[in-house]
Design an enzyme around this catalytic site. Structure first.
Site, PDB file in Angstrom:
ATOM      1  N   PRO A 136       0.829  -1.214   0.000  1.00 20.80           N
ATOM      2  CA  PRO A 136       0.000   0.000   0.000  1.00 20.80           C
ATOM      3  C   PRO A 136       0.864   1.264   0.000  1.00 20.80           C
ATOM      4  O   PRO A 136       0.532   2.248  -0.647  1.00 20.80           O
ATOM      5  CB  PRO A 136      -0.807  -0.134   1.294  1.00 20.80           C
ATOM      6  N   PHE A 164      -2.295  -5.099  -4.978  1.00 24.55           N
ATOM      7  CA  PHE A 164      -2.224  -5.184  -6.447  1.00 24.55           C
ATOM      8  C   PHE A 164      -1.659  -6.524  -6.916  1.00 24.55           C
ATOM      9  O   PHE A 164      -1.067  -6.587  -7.993  1.00 24.55           O
ATOM     10  CB  PHE A 164      -1.320  -4.086  -7.038  1.00 24.55           C
ATOM     11  N   ILE A 165      -1.796  -7.571  -6.134  1.00 26.53           N
ATOM     12  CA  ILE A 165      -1.123  -8.806  -6.517  1.00 26.53           C
ATOM     13  C   ILE A 165      -1.982  -9.624  -7.497  1.00 26.53           C
ATOM     14  O   ILE A 165      -3.076 -10.085  -7.158  1.00 26.53           O
ATOM     15  CB  ILE A 165      -0.742  -9.648  -5.265  1.00 26.53           C
ATOM     16  N   GLU A 252      10.459  -9.339 -18.146  1.00 30.73           N
ATOM     17  CA  GLU A 252       9.075  -9.025 -17.766  1.00 30.73           C
ATOM     18  C   GLU A 252       8.587  -7.790 -18.535  1.00 30.73           C
ATOM     19  O   GLU A 252       7.468  -7.747 -19.024  1.00 30.73           O
ATOM     20  CB  GLU A 252       9.029  -8.775 -16.257  1.00 30.73           C
ATOM     21  N   ARG A 253       9.466  -6.817 -18.658  1.00 33.79           N
ATOM     22  CA  ARG A 253       9.065  -5.576 -19.348  1.00 33.79           C
ATOM     23  C   ARG A 253       8.893  -5.806 -20.845  1.00 33.79           C
ATOM     24  O   ARG A 253       7.979  -5.248 -21.463  1.00 33.79           O
ATOM     25  CB  ARG A 253      10.077  -4.477 -19.050  1.00 33.79           C
ATOM     26  N   GLY A 350     -19.680   6.176 -30.915  1.00 40.14           N
ATOM     27  CA  GLY A 350     -20.304   5.744 -29.649  1.00 40.14           C
ATOM     28  C   GLY A 350     -20.160   4.249 -29.406  1.00 40.14           C
ATOM     29  O   GLY A 350     -20.072   3.812 -28.257  1.00 40.14           O
ATOM     30  N   GLU A 377       6.993   6.571 -16.105  1.00 38.14           N
ATOM     31  CA  GLU A 377       7.925   7.533 -15.484  1.00 38.14           C
ATOM     32  C   GLU A 377       9.170   6.802 -14.977  1.00 38.14           C
ATOM     33  O   GLU A 377      10.297   7.293 -15.121  1.00 38.14           O
ATOM     34  CB  GLU A 377       7.229   8.285 -14.329  1.00 38.14           C
TER      35      GLU A 377
HETATM   36  C1  LIG Z   1      -3.732  -4.621 -12.609  1.00 34.44           C
HETATM   37  C2  LIG Z   1      -2.467  -4.534 -11.815  1.00 34.44           C
HETATM   38  C3  LIG Z   1      -1.724  -5.686 -11.595  1.00 34.44           C
HETATM   39  C4  LIG Z   1      -0.559  -5.621 -10.827  1.00 34.44           C
HETATM   40  N1  LIG Z   1       0.118  -6.783 -10.526  1.00 34.44           N
HETATM   41  C5  LIG Z   1       1.135  -6.757  -9.634  1.00 34.44           C
HETATM   42  C6  LIG Z   1       1.724  -7.968  -9.147  1.00 34.44           C
HETATM   43  O1  LIG Z   1       1.362  -9.076  -9.561  1.00 34.44           O
HETATM   44  N2  LIG Z   1       2.696  -7.876  -8.207  1.00 34.44           N
HETATM   45  C7  LIG Z   1       3.130  -6.688  -7.723  1.00 34.44           C
HETATM   46  O2  LIG Z   1       4.004  -6.692  -6.874  1.00 34.44           O
HETATM   47  N3  LIG Z   1       2.591  -5.519  -8.155  1.00 34.44           N
HETATM   48  C8  LIG Z   1       1.606  -5.523  -9.086  1.00 34.44           C
HETATM   49  N4  LIG Z   1       1.038  -4.350  -9.521  1.00 34.44           N
HETATM   50  C9  LIG Z   1       1.487  -3.092  -8.954  1.00 34.44           C
HETATM   51  C10 LIG Z   1       2.230  -2.189  -9.956  1.00 34.44           C
HETATM   52  O3  LIG Z   1       3.465  -2.725 -10.304  1.00 34.44           O
HETATM   53  C11 LIG Z   1       2.309  -0.789  -9.319  1.00 34.44           C
HETATM   54  O4  LIG Z   1       1.004  -0.265  -9.317  1.00 34.44           O
HETATM   55  C12 LIG Z   1       3.265   0.133 -10.068  1.00 34.44           C
HETATM   56  O5  LIG Z   1       4.581  -0.290  -9.932  1.00 34.44           O
HETATM   57  C13 LIG Z   1       3.145   1.589  -9.578  1.00 34.44           C
HETATM   58  O6  LIG Z   1       3.216   1.659  -8.179  1.00 34.44           O
HETATM   59  P1  LIG Z   1       2.099   2.476  -7.335  1.00 34.44           P
HETATM   60  O7  LIG Z   1       0.767   2.018  -7.819  1.00 34.44           O
HETATM   61  O8  LIG Z   1       2.398   2.324  -5.907  1.00 34.44           O
HETATM   62  O9  LIG Z   1       2.254   3.966  -7.800  1.00 34.44           O
HETATM   63  P2  LIG Z   1       3.273   5.099  -7.161  1.00 34.44           P
HETATM   64  O10 LIG Z   1       4.589   4.472  -6.997  1.00 34.44           O
HETATM   65  O11 LIG Z   1       2.611   5.651  -5.954  1.00 34.44           O
HETATM   66  O12 LIG Z   1       3.278   6.151  -8.297  1.00 34.44           O
HETATM   67  C14 LIG Z   1       2.266   7.163  -8.496  1.00 34.44           C
HETATM   68  C15 LIG Z   1       2.689   8.043  -9.664  1.00 34.44           C
HETATM   69  O13 LIG Z   1       3.940   8.674  -9.364  1.00 34.44           O
HETATM   70  C16 LIG Z   1       4.866   8.404 -10.390  1.00 34.44           C
HETATM   71  N5  LIG Z   1       6.214   8.309  -9.825  1.00 34.44           N
HETATM   72  C17 LIG Z   1       6.639   7.503  -8.829  1.00 34.44           C
HETATM   73  N6  LIG Z   1       7.939   7.699  -8.599  1.00 34.44           N
HETATM   74  C18 LIG Z   1       8.354   8.646  -9.492  1.00 34.44           C
HETATM   75  C19 LIG Z   1       9.602   9.283  -9.761  1.00 34.44           C
HETATM   76  N7  LIG Z   1      10.706   8.941  -9.085  1.00 34.44           N
HETATM   77  N8  LIG Z   1       9.657  10.227 -10.732  1.00 34.44           N
HETATM   78  C20 LIG Z   1       8.541  10.554 -11.442  1.00 34.44           C
HETATM   79  N9  LIG Z   1       7.333   9.992 -11.222  1.00 34.44           N
HETATM   80  C21 LIG Z   1       7.245   9.044 -10.265  1.00 34.44           C
HETATM   81  C22 LIG Z   1       4.429   7.075 -10.974  1.00 34.44           C
HETATM   82  O14 LIG Z   1       4.935   6.877 -12.281  1.00 34.44           O
HETATM   83  C23 LIG Z   1       2.921   7.247 -10.957  1.00 34.44           C
HETATM   84  O15 LIG Z   1       2.525   7.981 -12.073  1.00 34.44           O
HETATM   85  C24 LIG Z   1      -0.116  -4.389 -10.321  1.00 34.44           C
HETATM   86  C25 LIG Z   1      -0.857  -3.221 -10.573  1.00 34.44           C
HETATM   87  C26 LIG Z   1      -2.013  -3.284 -11.298  1.00 34.44           C
HETATM   88  C27 LIG Z   1      -2.800  -2.028 -11.511  1.00 34.44           C
END
Ligand SMILES: Cc1cc2nc3c(=O)[nH]c(=O)nc-3n(C[C@H](O)[C@H](O)[C@H](O)COP(=O)(O)OP(=O)(O)OC[C@H]3O[C@@H](n4cnc5c(N)ncnc54)[C@H](O)[C@@H]3O)c2cc1C
Length: 387
Positions: A136, A164-165, A252-253, A350, A377
């Site tokens: 979180p 988000f897992i 992965e990417r 639409g 980002e």
């Molecule tokens: C459908 C789904 C499936 C997922 N599956 C997995 C999974 O299986 N396992 C797992 O571990 N995670 C999983 N994730 C999590 C996912 O990898 C994260 O949501 C992602 O890495 C972004 O982290 P955050 O949501 O905490 O956003 P934050 O880190 O809070 O970022 C919020 C915003 O700030 C920007 N930001 C953050 N740091 C910087 C910086 N240094 N400079 C500029 N901008 C920045 C980000 O790009 C974003 O736009 C999943 C997410 C989704 C939505």
């Protein structure tokens, strides 16, 4: 007629891979008809039985060596499964996560004993994998995770919460990123395996209500004094977690870029079909020069993406895809995928906003590509380090 005039990658000329591709396609046709996928969407998850069916049909652990119960293929076989999965729109079945993201952690970083203990069951689908990095309070900034795994009684006590897992509700094999030495930052981070059926204190939280990918269960997970034996520390040495994660992230990417290209092709194909039949002002929507120009731009961008991604795949096969190139692929392809899908939706008018039309689902499912697996980002931050 294919939408793009880009030759398939050289490896797809291989007869054995073609046969494998046909077999995978047939499996999906038979076992995942639209009605079953609709039921997954309704339930918000794929039933575990389907994973075992896929395991039996040889779709899991395709690149795991035979000595560990696998099918002895390589990354090309993994890509065949991904390709069929996306082309046939098999939503929710996270085989790419299982085969290309989680299983390689065990295969490439596990001890011999760990490989023998887990890989055979990952191949049959008895074990369904997830990777729990995000929390979180920490997503992009993985070094700030707060989950700990501290030594206790010959093993580790895991405490913390993840969110988000993917596969969160159905997985029974979770690779958890935790601090084994919280004072050490990245160097105190390790990966530990939790077989959820064998521990106390593990709890699944909410299945998140997402704007897309409804058939895929994305969930919170809680670890409250979950004890695992020391043998569950991946690789058997503490503090290797970041190294293990970083080593596997480029593949992965690239995976996201690969699925991005397939979505581009599907979106353009569906749109050409639609605009050639839809009429306005006494002609088809396709007849407007604006439509043709927009689709020409989409085709040009998708062509560049596909050629580039095919090259990246060749680099993976040659062991040469580096972190920067993988980040460029993820950044550019997923951003471009989003532009193309948005343009294609617009050309549907639409009807593009109505879920019954495939473009609507592509639009909702594509949005996350720019966020997960490292946001756009974060990709820029990584690329900038190479300047
Ligand atoms: C459908 C789904 C499936 C997922 N599956 C997995 C999974 O299986 N396992 C797992 O571990 N995670 C999983 N994730 C999590 C996912 O990898 C994260 O949501 C992602 O890495 C972004 O982290 P955050 O949501 O905490 O956003 P934050 O880190 O809070 O970022 C919020 C915003 O700030 C920007 N930001 C953050 N740091 C910087 C910086 N240094 N400079 C500029 N901008 C920045 C980000 O790009 C974003 O736009 C999943 C997410 C989704 C939505």
């Amino acid at each position: 007629m294919p939408v793009l005039d880009v030759p398939e990658p050289a490896y797809m000329q291989d007869e054995e891979l073609r046969l494998f591709s046909d077999a995978v396609g047939k499996f999906f046709d038979q076992k995942a008809p639209p009605k079953r996928i609709a039921a997954w969407r309704e339930a918000g998850q794929v039933e575990q039985e389907f994973w075992r069916e896929a395991g039996q049909a040889g779709l899991l652990g395709v690149s795991v060596p035979a000595e560990y119960g696998g099918h002895g293929g390589d990354f090309r076989h993994d890509l065949v499964v991904v390709d069929q999965l996306h082309r046939k729109s098999i939503e929710g079945f996270a085989a790419s996560l299982h085969n290309i993201i989680v299983t390689p952690y065990i295969q490439l970083h596990g001890t011999e004993e760990q490989k023998h203990r887990w890989l055979p069951r990952l191949v049959t689908g008895e074990l369904i994998a997830a990777i729990a990095m995000s929390e979180p309070g920490a997503g992009s900034d993985l070094q700030s995770i707060r989950t700990t795994a501290l030594k206790s009684n010959g093993g580790y006590l895991i405490n913390g919460s993840k969110t988000f897992i993917s596969n969160g509700q159905i997985s029974n094999f979770v690779v958890v990123v935790a601090k084994t030495d919280p004072a050490q930052g990245a160097r105190g981070t390790s990966l530990l395996v939790v077989e959820t059926g064998k521990v106390d204190g593990f709890r699944r939280g909410k299945k998140l209500d997402k704007i897309g990918m409804e058939a895929q269960d994305t969930s919170e997970l809680f670890f409250d004094n979950v004890w695992v034996p020391a043998e569950n520390l991946l690789g058997g040495v503490e503090g290797r977690g970041f190294f293990q994660l970083m080593a596997e992230l480029p593949r992965e990417r690239l995976l996201m870029a690969i699925s991005g290209v397939i979505t581009m092709e599907k979106a353009i194909g569906a749109t050409i079909e639609y605009v050639k039949t839809r009429k306005a002002f006494g002609q088809t929507v396709f007849d407007f020069q604006n439509t043709q120009f927009k689709l020409a731009e989409c085709k040009a961008k998708a062509t560049v993406a596909k050629v580039f991604v095919n090259d990246c795949v060749e680099k993976v096969l040659a062991g040469k895809l580096d972190v920067t190139m993988a980040s460029i692929a993820k950044l550019w392809v997923t951003e471009t995928e989003w532009e193309i899908v948005d343009t294609c939706l617009q050309l549907h008018g639409g009807y593009g906003y109505v879920n019954e039309y495939p473009i609507a689902q592509m639009f909702r499912n594509s949005r996350v590509q720019r966020i997960y697996g490292g946001s756009s980002e974060i990709m820029k931050l990584i690329i900038a380090r190479s300047l």
